[in-house]
Motif scaffolding. Structure first.
Motif, PDB file in Angstrom:
ATOM      1  N   PHE A  65      22.825  11.908  48.137  1.00  0.00           N
ATOM      2  CA  PHE A  65      23.969  12.374  48.929  1.00  0.00           C
ATOM      3  C   PHE A  65      23.793  13.814  49.384  1.00  0.00           C
ATOM      4  O   PHE A  65      24.428  14.239  50.336  1.00  0.00           O
ATOM      5  CB  PHE A  65      25.274  12.255  48.149  1.00  0.00           C
ATOM      6  CG  PHE A  65      25.712  10.845  47.903  1.00  0.00           C
ATOM      7  CD1 PHE A  65      25.537   9.864  48.852  1.00  0.00           C
ATOM      8  CD2 PHE A  65      26.298  10.501  46.706  1.00  0.00           C
ATOM      9  CE1 PHE A  65      25.937   8.561  48.622  1.00  0.00           C
ATOM     10  CE2 PHE A  65      26.710   9.199  46.465  1.00  0.00           C
ATOM     11  CZ  PHE A  65      26.522   8.234  47.430  1.00  0.00           C
ATOM     12  N   THR A  66      22.951  14.575  48.694  1.00  0.00           N
ATOM     13  CA  THR A  66      22.758  15.973  49.091  1.00  0.00           C
ATOM     14  C   THR A  66      21.736  16.103  50.208  1.00  0.00           C
ATOM     15  O   THR A  66      21.628  17.152  50.814  1.00  0.00           O
ATOM     16  CB  THR A  66      22.323  16.837  47.885  1.00  0.00           C
ATOM     17  OG1 THR A  66      21.086  16.331  47.374  1.00  0.00           O
ATOM     18  CG2 THR A  66      23.380  16.830  46.798  1.00  0.00           C
ATOM     19  N   ASP A  67      20.969  15.029  50.468  1.00  0.00           N
ATOM     20  CA  ASP A  67      20.000  15.047  51.559  1.00  0.00           C
ATOM     21  C   ASP A  67      20.725  14.939  52.893  1.00  0.00           C
ATOM     22  O   ASP A  67      21.735  14.272  53.017  1.00  0.00           O
ATOM     23  CB  ASP A  67      19.020  13.871  51.449  1.00  0.00           C
ATOM     24  CG  ASP A  67      18.124  13.972  50.230  1.00  0.00           C
ATOM     25  OD1 ASP A  67      18.037  15.076  49.650  1.00  0.00           O
ATOM     26  OD2 ASP A  67      17.520  12.950  49.859  1.00  0.00           O
ATOM     27  N   ALA A  68      20.189  15.609  53.888  1.00  0.00           N
ATOM     28  CA  ALA A  68      20.749  15.495  55.230  1.00  0.00           C
ATOM     29  C   ALA A  68      19.613  15.173  56.178  1.00  0.00           C
ATOM     30  O   ALA A  68      18.699  15.968  56.305  1.00  0.00           O
ATOM     31  CB  ALA A  68      21.440  16.788  55.641  1.00  0.00           C
ATOM     32  N   ALA A  74      32.546  10.062  34.550  1.00  0.00           N
ATOM     33  CA  ALA A  74      32.664  11.338  35.255  1.00  0.00           C
ATOM     34  C   ALA A  74      31.648  11.434  36.395  1.00  0.00           C
ATOM     35  O   ALA A  74      31.989  11.875  37.501  1.00  0.00           O
ATOM     36  CB  ALA A  74      32.478  12.497  34.275  1.00  0.00           C
ATOM     37  N   GLN A  75      30.403  11.019  36.152  1.00  0.00           N
ATOM     38  CA  GLN A  75      29.382  11.060  37.198  1.00  0.00           C
ATOM     39  C   GLN A  75      29.739  10.117  38.339  1.00  0.00           C
ATOM     40  O   GLN A  75      29.556  10.444  39.505  1.00  0.00           O
ATOM     41  CB  GLN A  75      28.007  10.700  36.632  1.00  0.00           C
ATOM     42  CG  GLN A  75      26.886  10.814  37.641  1.00  0.00           C
ATOM     43  CD  GLN A  75      26.686  12.236  38.130  1.00  0.00           C
ATOM     44  OE1 GLN A  75      26.580  13.164  37.329  1.00  0.00           O
ATOM     45  NE2 GLN A  75      26.653  12.426  39.435  1.00  0.00           N
ATOM     46  N   ASN A  76      30.267   8.963  38.012  1.00  0.00           N
ATOM     47  CA  ASN A  76      30.675   8.010  39.036  1.00  0.00           C
ATOM     48  C   ASN A  76      31.805   8.594  39.891  1.00  0.00           C
ATOM     49  O   ASN A  76      31.843   8.400  41.106  1.00  0.00           O
ATOM     50  CB  ASN A  76      31.099   6.693  38.394  1.00  0.00           C
ATOM     51  CG  ASN A  76      31.140   5.563  39.385  1.00  0.00           C
ATOM     52  OD1 ASN A  76      30.222   5.372  40.165  1.00  0.00           O
ATOM     53  ND2 ASN A  76      32.221   4.804  39.355  1.00  0.00           N
ATOM     54  N   GLN A  77      32.693   9.326  39.258  1.00  0.00           N
ATOM     55  CA  GLN A  77      33.788   9.968  39.991  1.00  0.00           C
ATOM     56  C   GLN A  77      33.238  11.055  40.922  1.00  0.00           C
ATOM     57  O   GLN A  77      33.666  11.169  42.072  1.00  0.00           O
ATOM     58  CB  GLN A  77      34.797  10.558  39.004  1.00  0.00           C
ATOM     59  CG  GLN A  77      36.079  11.012  39.626  1.00  0.00           C
ATOM     60  CD  GLN A  77      37.110  11.384  38.573  1.00  0.00           C
ATOM     61  OE1 GLN A  77      36.775  11.789  37.456  1.00  0.00           O
ATOM     62  NE2 GLN A  77      38.364  11.251  38.926  1.00  0.00           N
ATOM     63  N   ILE A  78      32.267  11.816  40.448  1.00  0.00           N
ATOM     64  CA  ILE A  78      31.634  12.845  41.280  1.00  0.00           C
ATOM     65  C   ILE A  78      30.982  12.191  42.493  1.00  0.00           C
ATOM     66  O   ILE A  78      31.123  12.666  43.628  1.00  0.00           O
ATOM     67  CB  ILE A  78      30.598  13.645  40.463  1.00  0.00           C
ATOM     68  CG1 ILE A  78      31.320  14.553  39.457  1.00  0.00           C
ATOM     69  CG2 ILE A  78      29.666  14.453  41.362  1.00  0.00           C
ATOM     70  CD1 ILE A  78      30.413  15.148  38.404  1.00  0.00           C
ATOM     71  N   ASN A  79      30.268  11.096  42.271  1.00  0.00           N
ATOM     72  CA  ASN A  79      29.622  10.395  43.379  1.00  0.00           C
ATOM     73  C   ASN A  79      30.653   9.858  44.366  1.00  0.00           C
ATOM     74  O   ASN A  79      30.435   9.891  45.580  1.00  0.00           O
ATOM     75  CB  ASN A  79      28.732   9.279  42.865  1.00  0.00           C
ATOM     76  CG  ASN A  79      27.487   9.796  42.180  1.00  0.00           C
ATOM     77  OD1 ASN A  79      27.349  10.988  41.917  1.00  0.00           O
ATOM     78  ND2 ASN A  79      26.585   8.897  41.849  1.00  0.00           N
ATOM     79  N   GLY A  80      31.760   9.364  43.852  1.00  0.00           N
ATOM     80  CA  GLY A  80      32.825   8.878  44.724  1.00  0.00           C
ATOM     81  C   GLY A  80      33.363   9.987  45.617  1.00  0.00           C
ATOM     82  O   GLY A  80      33.612   9.778  46.810  1.00  0.00           O
ATOM     83  N   LEU A  81      33.517  11.184  45.059  1.00  0.00           N
ATOM     84  CA  LEU A  81      33.969  12.326  45.855  1.00  0.00           C
ATOM     85  C   LEU A  81      32.937  12.704  46.913  1.00  0.00           C
ATOM     86  O   LEU A  81      33.294  13.061  48.043  1.00  0.00           O
ATOM     87  CB  LEU A  81      34.274  13.518  44.954  1.00  0.00           C
ATOM     88  CG  LEU A  81      35.494  13.363  44.052  1.00  0.00           C
ATOM     89  CD1 LEU A  81      35.581  14.524  43.062  1.00  0.00           C
ATOM     90  CD2 LEU A  81      36.766  13.274  44.880  1.00  0.00           C
ATOM     91  N   ALA A  82      31.658  12.615  46.547  1.00  0.00           N
ATOM     92  CA  ALA A  82      30.599  12.908  47.520  1.00  0.00           C
ATOM     93  C   ALA A  82      30.638  11.914  48.675  1.00  0.00           C
ATOM     94  O   ALA A  82      30.469  12.290  49.838  1.00  0.00           O
ATOM     95  CB  ALA A  82      29.233  12.894  46.836  1.00  0.00           C
ATOM     96  N   GLU A 101      33.294  10.245  49.703  1.00  0.00           N
ATOM     97  CA  GLU A 101      34.489  10.556  50.502  1.00  0.00           C
ATOM     98  C   GLU A 101      34.241  11.751  51.413  1.00  0.00           C
ATOM     99  O   GLU A 101      34.652  11.743  52.579  1.00  0.00           O
ATOM    100  CB  GLU A 101      35.679  10.844  49.584  1.00  0.00           C
ATOM    101  CG  GLU A 101      36.263   9.624  48.930  1.00  0.00           C
ATOM    102  CD  GLU A 101      37.425   9.969  48.005  1.00  0.00           C
ATOM    103  OE1 GLU A 101      38.084  11.013  48.204  1.00  0.00           O
ATOM    104  OE2 GLU A 101      37.662   9.189  47.074  1.00  0.00           O
ATOM    105  N   THR A 102      33.556  12.765  50.895  1.00  0.00           N
ATOM    106  CA  THR A 102      33.269  13.954  51.689  1.00  0.00           C
ATOM    107  C   THR A 102      32.368  13.615  52.862  1.00  0.00           C
ATOM    108  O   THR A 102      32.621  14.044  53.997  1.00  0.00           O
ATOM    109  CB  THR A 102      32.613  15.035  50.808  1.00  0.00           C
ATOM    110  OG1 THR A 102      33.517  15.365  49.747  1.00  0.00           O
ATOM    111  CG2 THR A 102      32.280  16.280  51.598  1.00  0.00           C
ATOM    112  N   ARG A 103      31.316  12.832  52.609  1.00  0.00           N
ATOM    113  CA  ARG A 103      30.404  12.415  53.682  1.00  0.00           C
ATOM    114  C   ARG A 103      31.148  11.587  54.732  1.00  0.00           C
ATOM    115  O   ARG A 103      30.956  11.768  55.928  1.00  0.00           O
ATOM    116  CB  ARG A 103      29.247  11.579  53.127  1.00  0.00           C
ATOM    117  CG  ARG A 103      28.198  12.366  52.446  1.00  0.00           C
ATOM    118  CD  ARG A 103      27.214  12.845  53.483  1.00  0.00           C
ATOM    119  NE  ARG A 103      26.113  13.514  52.816  1.00  0.00           N
ATOM    120  CZ  ARG A 103      25.047  13.897  53.434  1.00  0.00           C
ATOM    121  NH1 ARG A 103      24.897  13.665  54.711  1.00  0.00           N
ATOM    122  NH2 ARG A 103      24.103  14.520  52.793  1.00  0.00           N
TER     123      ARG A 103
END
Length: 153
Positions: free
Chosen positions: A30-33, A102-110, A112-114
């Protein structure tokens, strides 16, 4: 650790470790662009398989608890783990479950942001061109040469 319940706890703990590795890989994608869509697709398939394995282990744990007359909830598992002297393993499993959640929640936020960024970009492009980018058939529309993003029309 010859007891089937203790073995299940260890297998569940190990499987959650593998799932966490997949989640961490997903987060790095998710951090790759731009996002490597093919790699993300393959990772999603692996995650689905690992999630299924986790569900099976959870079902086995509940069945083992029921067979021995324990409640199939966390308290029943805690009590059986205490009886089998594997409370530390049960606690390690619970700790890992929380870390994965917690990691799954972080990924979910990522995600949503994308998605929000993509939606905002599309909205901007639609406003800039004065039209939608896709026609009713799902194909991109051809714009005339008089459309320019610089001029905002």
């Amino acid at each position: 650790m010859n007891d089937p319940f203790a073995l299940n706890l260890q297998q569940h703990h190990d499987a959650l470790g593998e799932f966490m590795t997949l989640l961490e890989s997903e987060q790095s994608l998710f951090t790759d662009a731009p996002v490597a869509v093919d790699a993300l697709s393959r990772l999603t398939e692996r995650k689905a398989g690992q999630a299924k394995a986790l569900e099976q282990l959870d079902g086995q744990r509940r069945a083992l608890l029921a067979e021995r007359g324990y409640d199939t909830d966390r308290d029943g598992a805690r009590r059986l783990a205490a009886t089998l002297d594997c409370e530390a393993l049960w606690q390690a499993l619970l700790t890992r479950i929380e870390a994965v959640r917690a990691q799954n929640q972080i990924n979910g936020l990522a995600i949503e942001t994308r998605l929000d960024h993509t939606n905002r970009t599309l909205a901007f492009l639609q406003r800039a061109t004065g039209q939608t980018l896709y026609g009713p058939n799902g194909r991109t529309r051809a714009f005339g040469s008089n459309h320019s993003l610089r001029s905002g029309v």
